[in-house]
Write a protein that holds these residues in place. Structure first.
Motif, PDB file in Angstrom:
ATOM      1  N   ASP A  16       0.799  -1.226   0.000  1.00  0.00           N
ATOM      2  CA  ASP A  16       0.000   0.000   0.000  1.00  0.00           C
ATOM      3  C   ASP A  16       0.832   1.275   0.000  1.00  0.00           C
ATOM      4  OD1 ASP A  16       0.922   0.070   2.626  1.00  0.00           O
ATOM      5  OD2 ASP A  16      -1.020   0.653   3.465  1.00  0.00           O
ATOM      6  N   SER A  37      -1.093  -6.331  -1.713  1.00  0.00           N
ATOM      7  CA  SER A  37      -1.703  -6.791  -0.463  1.00  0.00           C
ATOM      8  C   SER A  37      -1.126  -6.029   0.713  1.00  0.00           C
ATOM      9  CB  SER A  37      -1.465  -8.295  -0.276  1.00  0.00           C
ATOM     10  OG  SER A  37      -2.133  -8.767   0.871  1.00  0.00           O
ATOM     11  N   GLU A  40      -4.677  -4.216   5.980  1.00  0.00           N
ATOM     12  CA  GLU A  40      -6.067  -3.808   6.063  1.00  0.00           C
ATOM     13  C   GLU A  40      -6.601  -3.345   4.705  1.00  0.00           C
ATOM     14  OE1 GLU A  40      -6.365  -0.845   9.076  1.00  0.00           O
ATOM     15  OE2 GLU A  40      -5.808  -2.194  10.693  1.00  0.00           O
ATOM     16  N   ASP A  41      -7.867  -3.634   4.465  1.00  0.00           N
ATOM     17  CA  ASP A  41      -8.537  -3.169   3.263  1.00  0.00           C
ATOM     18  C   ASP A  41      -9.069  -1.763   3.546  1.00  0.00           C
ATOM     19  OD1 ASP A  41      -9.807  -2.862   0.881  1.00  0.00           O
ATOM     20  OD2 ASP A  41     -11.321  -4.408   1.212  1.00  0.00           O
ATOM     21  N   ASN A  42      -8.210  -0.785   3.359  1.00  0.00           N
ATOM     22  CA  ASN A  42      -8.567   0.581   3.728  1.00  0.00           C
ATOM     23  C   ASN A  42      -8.280   1.546   2.583  1.00  0.00           C
ATOM     24  OD1 ASN A  42      -5.779   0.828   3.721  1.00  0.00           O
ATOM     25  ND2 ASN A  42      -5.586   0.782   5.938  1.00  0.00           N
ATOM     26  N   LEU A  45      -4.800   1.192   0.786  1.00  0.00           N
ATOM     27  CA  LEU A  45      -4.646   0.136  -0.215  1.00  0.00           C
ATOM     28  C   LEU A  45      -5.334   0.521  -1.523  1.00  0.00           C
ATOM     29  CD1 LEU A  45      -3.562  -2.643  -0.903  1.00  0.00           C
ATOM     30  CD2 LEU A  45      -5.615  -3.643   0.125  1.00  0.00           C
ATOM     31  N   GLN A  46      -6.521   1.118  -1.423  1.00  0.00           N
ATOM     32  CA  GLN A  46      -7.224   1.537  -2.634  1.00  0.00           C
ATOM     33  C   GLN A  46      -6.477   2.653  -3.349  1.00  0.00           C
ATOM     34  OE1 GLN A  46      -9.930   0.064  -4.119  1.00  0.00           O
ATOM     35  NE2 GLN A  46      -9.285   1.436  -5.777  1.00  0.00           N
ATOM     36  N   LYS A  63      -4.892  -5.257  -8.644  1.00  0.00           N
ATOM     37  CA  LYS A  63      -5.980  -5.496  -7.701  1.00  0.00           C
ATOM     38  C   LYS A  63      -5.433  -5.443  -6.284  1.00  0.00           C
ATOM     39  CE  LYS A  63      -9.680  -8.704  -6.579  1.00  0.00           C
ATOM     40  NZ  LYS A  63     -10.566  -9.759  -7.120  1.00  0.00           N
ATOM     41  N   GLY A  64      -6.232  -4.973  -5.356  1.00  0.00           N
ATOM     42  CA  GLY A  64      -5.849  -4.956  -3.950  1.00  0.00           C
ATOM     43  C   GLY A  64      -6.590  -6.028  -3.173  1.00  0.00           C
ATOM     44  N   ILE A  65      -5.858  -6.800  -2.371  1.00  0.00           N
ATOM     45  CA  ILE A  65      -6.465  -7.826  -1.512  1.00  0.00           C
ATOM     46  C   ILE A  65      -5.813  -7.720  -0.133  1.00  0.00           C
ATOM     47  CG2 ILE A  65      -6.947 -10.270  -1.139  1.00  0.00           C
ATOM     48  CD1 ILE A  65      -6.528 -10.744  -4.116  1.00  0.00           C
ATOM     49  N   ALA A  66      -6.608  -7.487   0.884  1.00  0.00           N
ATOM     50  CA  ALA A  66      -6.069  -7.349   2.237  1.00  0.00           C
ATOM     51  C   ALA A  66      -5.732  -8.715   2.833  1.00  0.00           C
ATOM     52  CB  ALA A  66      -7.069  -6.632   3.136  1.00  0.00           C
TER      53      ALA A  66
END
Length: 272
Positions: A16, A37, A40-42, A45-46, A63-66
């Motif tokens: 991230d 990766s 946290e998916d926050n 990361l986006q 693509k983002g994957i937490a």
């Protein structure tokens, strides 16, 4: 230079910010599908995905994957999702890590040590264990682990981090001997004092302690704590990312089980 890895899939942990984002930019420009990766998916990361997406070429995607690398179940779920969506990962750049507990050795508790090891050493173990089978299935793989100058030139207040980073180099060498006959190559990089969120946080803390600006804290730190950096500055993330991208490529097909220092001359010894 064509790195000859178009169409392959790469996982970047610690993706991230910092080194992860910069390496992802190099890879997607080569047509590599990248999974970023982080713990946290926050929003962070986006934001990383959005930045890298602007660099995509030759049909690459991002693509983002937490996933929390200190949790084995989450690492296994990450591997399962990448296998399902991309058919597996050809490239792993394990950039996730933390400074961990830092203090006088006698003040550090077992809990301090274990928390650092869970991220900085066992995180790499979990990621390697989860993704080597995918590389075996694909009959091609590159795994780059991140060590540090601390493995060669340890700093007394960071003993857990020092020990973990030395272990990373040994782990990489061990894996290179075990799996290279299956066309899976393992290497390490050892950056020193790079512009990353981790060193930014250290410098902000130092600036507060010394009642000065962050820039002044950086100058003081280089002169007093890292006097062997011949270039007298922090390294830039892209200066590390370019080396990682090369190690991911077909051009690095005879580089295996080694460690590359990217440290501006920080390690004093010629043979460290």
């Amino acid at each position: 230079m064509d790195l000859k890895i178009k169409g392959k899939t790469a996982l970047i942990t610690g993706g991230d910010s910092g080194l992860g984002i910069e390496t992802a930019k190099f890879l997607v420009r080569e047509g590599v599908n990248v999974v970023l990766s982080d713990k946290e998916d926050n929003e962070g990361l986006q934001n990383a995905v959005d930045q890298v997406e602007k660099e995509c070429e030759q049909g690459a995607s991002v693509k983002g994957i937490a996933a929390d690398i200190s949790n084995n179940d989450e690492v296994l779920k990450l591997a399962e999702q990448i296998d399902k969506e991309f058919g597996g990962a050809h490239i792993i750049y394990h950039s996730a890590g933390a400074r961990g507990a830092a203090d006088d050795f006698l003040k550090l508790t077992d809990d301090d040590w274990m928390k650092t090891m869970e991220v900085d050493l066992m995180g790499a173990v979990r990621v390697a264990r989860a993704f080597i089978p995918q590389m075996q299935k694909l009959k091609w793989g590159r795994m780059i682990l991140v060590s540090s100058e601390n493995a060669f030139q340890p700093y007394e207040e960071e003993s857990p981090y020092n020990a973990c980073k030395a272990g990373i180099i040994n782990l990489s060498k061990c894996l290179s001997r075990a799996y290279s006959k299956e066309n899976i190559l393992f290497n390490c990089i050892s950056p020193a004092y790079i512009e990353t969120p981790m060193t930014d946080a250290m410098m902000e803390e130092l600036a507060e302690e010394r009642d000065c600006s962050v820039e002044e804290a950086v100058d003081w730190f280089v002169k007093n704590k890292r006097p062997h950096i011949a270039m007298e500055r922090r390294g830039k993330p892209e200066e590390v990312a370019s080396v990682v991208a090369f190690l991911c490529s077909e051009h690095a097909s005879f580089i295996n089980g080694t460690n590359i220092r990217i440290d501006g001359g920080s390690v004093e010894s010629a043979f460290g």
